[in-house]
Design an enzyme around this catalytic site. Structure first.
Site, short mmCIF file in Angstrom:
data_model
loop_
_atom_site.label_atom_id
_atom_site.label_comp_id
_atom_site.label_asym_id
_atom_site.label_seq_id
_atom_site.Cartn_x
_atom_site.Cartn_y
_atom_site.Cartn_z
N HIS A 75 83.31 122.19 38.99
CA HIS A 75 83.69 122.68 40.32
C HIS A 75 85.18 122.95 40.29
CE1 HIS A 75 80.00 120.27 41.76
NE2 HIS A 75 79.68 121.55 41.69
N GLU A 78 88.08 120.71 41.96
CA GLU A 78 88.14 119.27 41.69
C GLU A 78 89.17 119.03 40.59
OE1 GLU A 78 83.52 118.62 43.09
OE2 GLU A 78 84.07 118.11 41.03
N HIS A 168 84.33 114.63 37.91
CA HIS A 168 84.39 115.37 39.17
C HIS A 168 85.23 114.58 40.18
CE1 HIS A 168 80.96 118.30 38.55
NE2 HIS A 168 80.79 117.47 37.53
N GLU A 231 82.51 110.51 39.64
CA GLU A 231 83.15 110.96 40.88
C GLU A 231 84.37 110.08 41.09
OE1 GLU A 231 82.28 113.52 42.63
OE2 GLU A 231 80.23 113.95 41.96
#
Length: 366
Positions: A75, A78, A168, A231
């Protein structure tokens, strides 16, 4: 040897990639002759120890060297893990970080990175395992196919342990600021992965219970990797990240790259929260997916606050979603919602529902 232009690429791989440049030559030597590098295309770099020996502390003493793929920027907005990866490349090239494995660095979606957007047409992390073939007009589809081929080629040459860490940052806040997702493989989770996640100071792990179309799902299923999606915080623009907040994950990736044993250097960390046997940090809490909310139409109503944090708990009987004749009502004493997003395209996941399975999962590690 490496030219000055190529030294600039290795010294700031992020800036080089954002500029859309290509090196004058596609391979070379760095780290005073200790490391060979190969540029495979936009945002993709392979680094390998130049010497011929194949020992690695990550495996048994007589095993072959590990192969490690570390990705970020699947992404494009990010940014924190992209910056961390660029610094890792810099330090390997300068000889400041020992390289003891075959390492593939992937910056996943450079066009989206340059635009400062999550993606241009479609979420790249939903296009793997061949799903890109359904999106012929998407600018992300060729990149998904390319990254599958990169992983296939890299792990085709692997003989030792195989790892994939896909980094991410989340769109929203989280009860657990840093957490991991493990792809569904049909086998019990690996203790080696959970111990590594503990060393990375990952507070929680989410276990998928069905196959998906993410990059880590692809490499786990098709390349036989120990794979995870990390994450690590919230989305922020380049240059606005406090990278000290991700020191645990950065240190763990560096230990993986350097072939250092679990927890190397961590026992004296004042912020380590070390209370497990052997001086290692505790294992993460574990949550297992029990359902998901799929957006059927633009009429979807998600009955949670717009800024609800990931892993927010809801009690039995709570109505969480409505979409035409579809209703999702909490069935367990407590369910937590992860990645709630009513703005996704119809047909995509608008939220995951998970329950705590820490005790049984940690008891079944292999």
């Amino acid at each position: 040897m490496t030219s000055s232009a190529d030294s600039a690429m290795l010294g700031d791989f992020l800036a080089f990639t954002l500029a859309g440049d290509a090196p004058a030559v596609r391979d070379g030597i760095c780290a005073d002759g200790a490391v060979r590098w190969r540029w495979l295309g936009d945002g993709v770099l392979v680094l390998e120890p130049a010497e011929a020996d194949a020992s690695n502390a990550l495996d048994a003493p007589d095993a072959r060297r590990a192969s490690v793929l570390v990705s970020a920027g699947v992404h494009g907005d990010e940014t924190a893990p992209i910056e961390l990866l660029s610094f890792i490349v810099r330090d390997i090239a300068a000889g400041a970080l020992r390289l003891a494995c075959r390492l593939c660095i992937v910056l996943g979606n450079p066009p989206a990175m340059r635009a400062g957007d999550r993606y241009l047409d479609d979420d790249l992390n939903r296009l793997f395992s061949g799903r890109h073939a359904q999106f012929a007009d998407s600018r992300e589809a060729p990149r998904a196919a390319q990254l599958e081929a990169v992983a296939d080629g890299f792990f085709d040459d692997a003989f030792g342990a195989r790892w994939h860490v896909d980094m991410h940052t989340a769109i929203r806040a989280s009860v657990f600021e840093q957490f991991a997702l493990l792809p569904h493989t049909g086998t019990p989770p690996a203790r080696a992965m959970f111990e590594w996640l503990g060393d990375a100071r990952i507070a929680a792990v989410l276990l998928h219970t069905a196959k998906g179309n993410t990059y880590s799902h692809y490499t786990a299923e098709h390349c036989g990797t120990l794979a995870c999606t990390l994450e690590l915080g919230k989305v922020r623009p380049f240059g606005q990240n406090d990278l000290t907040r991700f020191a645990g994950a950065d240190r763990a990736v560096r230990h993986l790259v350097a072939g250092e044993p679990r927890g190397a250097g961590a026992g004296v960390d004042a912020d380590a929260d070390v209370d497990a046997p052997g001086g290692h940090p505790p294992m993460p809490r574990v949550f297992t997916v029990i359902d998901q909310i799929t957006k059927r139409s633009d009429a979807l109503a998600l009955h949670v606050a717009a800024d609800v944090a990931n892993f927010t708990p809801f009690v039995r009987g709570t109505l969480l979603a409505e979409d035409g004749d579809y209703r999702y009502i909490v069935r367990h004493d407590e369910e937590r919602i992860v990645f709630p997003n009513p703005k996704v395209k119809p047909g995509l996941r608008a939220g995951l529902l998970v329950v705590d399975t820490t005790r049984e999962t940690l008891g079944a590690l292999v």
